[in-house]
Design an enzyme around this catalytic site. Structure first.
Site, short mmCIF file in Angstrom:
data_model
loop_
_atom_site.label_atom_id
_atom_site.label_comp_id
_atom_site.label_asym_id
_atom_site.label_seq_id
_atom_site.Cartn_x
_atom_site.Cartn_y
_atom_site.Cartn_z
N CYS A 131 -3.73 8.33 4.01
CA CYS A 131 -3.43 7.93 2.64
C CYS A 131 -4.68 7.88 1.77
CB CYS A 131 -2.72 6.59 2.62
SG CYS A 131 -3.64 5.26 3.42
N GLU A 176 0.88 -1.17 0.00
CA GLU A 176 0.00 0.00 0.00
C GLU A 176 0.91 1.21 0.00
OE1 GLU A 176 -1.44 3.20 1.00
OE2 GLU A 176 -2.14 2.40 2.91
#
Length: 471
Positions: A239, A205
């Site tokens: 994020c 990620e």
């Protein structure tokens, strides 16, 4: 690395347990975390600077995922029969998901419990042992989780190693069976290169440059509040939050005014809506993006360079920033939001998809079917309609991105399978009616099988016209 060797031994015991036995251990760990959540929240607050309330929210989300993984692993991963098909009618067939062994998890500092436990919880529920390296900025949070595991379970199925990037590199090289990494795309590439040498699989990620799309029919108050939460919450260090907003031109001034009114009244602090920047170096990145946006003709709506008062960054709202500015192309990871007008929703989708990142997005519109259509067109791993981060609290949904946002999935059934290896098993259950899997097969049997094959798969075939073939 000794921790991996220790985990390898513990993995044998853990994988040998029944699903219900692992579930009991995981739920006991969950109860310890929940019962001592105030204590854990204080550690998170001290290490990251986020307010206690935000730390508690993070813990609650993480525990919901842990609970889901523990309770659903058997349903998702248990052995199941599958149809054999005509050619293998003599065979019984089943599929089972087996643990990989030892998973190395490298976690971030912005959500030091929720994000890494998205890998840790699902890897453990799938029957693996885990060696977890928290960020060097949040080592005590990681150590707290390991201590809670020891209190709840005892066996060293979960271990924590601390240190900087060198410790992460050592974990990658230590012979684990998979790496789950969360961090920058640049570091993710380094991790991938190291894993490639040993063909160690990896799930990554790598951050995001998440867009919000606001249609002309949207509830502008709700959209502005969501943009503020997604853009400024956790000091913008999310994020999957909001960094870019594309608003249909007819409601652009109204939306901008509403967002500005919210931003102007936000005061960060220990007890504020968000806290300090966790990593001092991130302040310089935020400053660079704001300066570049303004130098390229962007407009200050709220704040600007003067908003940067280390260790805090006050909310910054910029408008009409060129799409090639670093404020639009690179992950800022600070409490800044850029709002640009668009002439149509098609243009908004095109601009949202122009990023090399593809983690999450949000759409605000009163027309839900249209919003769903827009969501399907977005090159992201997740999308929320009339909210931001809605998917974060739904444990059954997988999470991950595309492009520089990485690949692979955590959470949900996909997250359980991410840390498993499928194993296919067949067994002969009767004599084959047409035995073609033999070196001494009867030509007549093969001929009969071919006739049945063509009847089944070639019937109704339409050859292309001569004109079409000649075109």
């Amino acid at each position: 690395m000794q921790a991996v060797l220790k985990a390898r031994q513990a993995a044998v015991w853990w994988a040998g347990l029944e699903f219900r036995e692992r579930r009991a251990h995981l739920l006991n760990w969950k109860r310890v975390i929940a019962a001592r959540s105030d204590e854990l929240a204080a550690v998170i607050h001290e290490e990251t600077g986020k307010p206690i309330g935000d730390a508690l929210l993070e813990i609650m989300l993480a525990v919901e995922h842990l609970d889901w993984a523990a309770r659903n692993a058997s349903r998702v991963l248990r052995r199941r029969r599958v149809r054999s098909g005509l050619l293998a009618a003599d065979q019984g067939a089943a599929l089972e998901y087996r643990p990989l062994g030892v998973i190395g998890v490298i976690g971030p500092w912005n959500y030091p419990v929720y994000t890494p436990l998205g890998s840790v919880s699902y890897a453990l529920a799938a029957g693996n042992a885990v060696v977890f390296k928290p960020s060097e900025h949040t080592p005590r949070t990681g150590e707290w989780l390991a201590s809670a595991w020891r209190d709840a379970v005892g066996h060293p199925v979960l271990q924590v190693v601390t240190g900087d990037g060198a410790a992460g590199a050592a974990l990658v090289e230590a012979g684990v069976d998979k790496i789950a990494f969360t961090g920058s795309a640049a570091t993710g590439r380094t991790v991938m290169a190291a894993c490639a040498r040993s063909l160690t699989p990896v799930v990554i990620e790598g951050g995001g440059k998440d867009a919000m799309i606001v249609a002309a029919d949207a509830d502008l108050d709700a959209a502005a509040k969501a943009a503020a939460f997604g853009g400024f919450g956790n000091a913008g260090q999310t994020c999957a939050g909001v960094e870019r907003v594309y608003v249909e031109r007819s409601v652009y001034p109204d939306f901008l005014a509403r967002l500005a009114a919210i931003a102007e009244n936000i005061q960060p602090g220990d007890d504020g809506p968000y806290g300090r920047m966790t990593v001092p170096a991130q302040v310089d990145i935020v400053r660079g993006h704001v300066d570049d946006a303004l130098a390229r003709g962007g407009k200050k709506v709220v704040g600007g360079p003067e908003s940067i008062k280390p260790p805090y960054v006050f909310p910054v709202v910029l408008a009409e920033v060129p799409e090639d500015s670093s404020a639009m192309t690179d992950e800022t990871f600070g409490p800044t939001v850029v709002v640009n007008p668009v002439d149509s929703l098609d243009e908004a989708v095109s601009l949202a998809n122009s990023s090399r990142y593809g983690l999450a997005a949000s759409i605000f519109s009163a027309d839900r079917p249209r919003a769903l259509t827009i969501a399907r067109r977005l090159r992201t791993g997740a999308a929320s309609i009339n909210s931001v981060l809605g998917f974060a609290g739904v444990p059954a949904l997988p999470f991950g991105g595309v492009g520089d946002s990485g690949f692979g999935r955590v959470h949900g059934a996909d997250g359980l399978r991410e840390f498993s290896r499928p194993q296919s098993v067949t067994w002969r259950r009767l004599k084959a009616p047409m035995d073609v899997m033999s070196l001494s097969r009867d030509p007549a049997v093969l001929d009969r099988a071919v006739r049945i094959f063509k009847m089944r798969h070639a019937r109704g075939a339409m050859p292309r016209s001569q004109d079409h073939r000649d075109a």
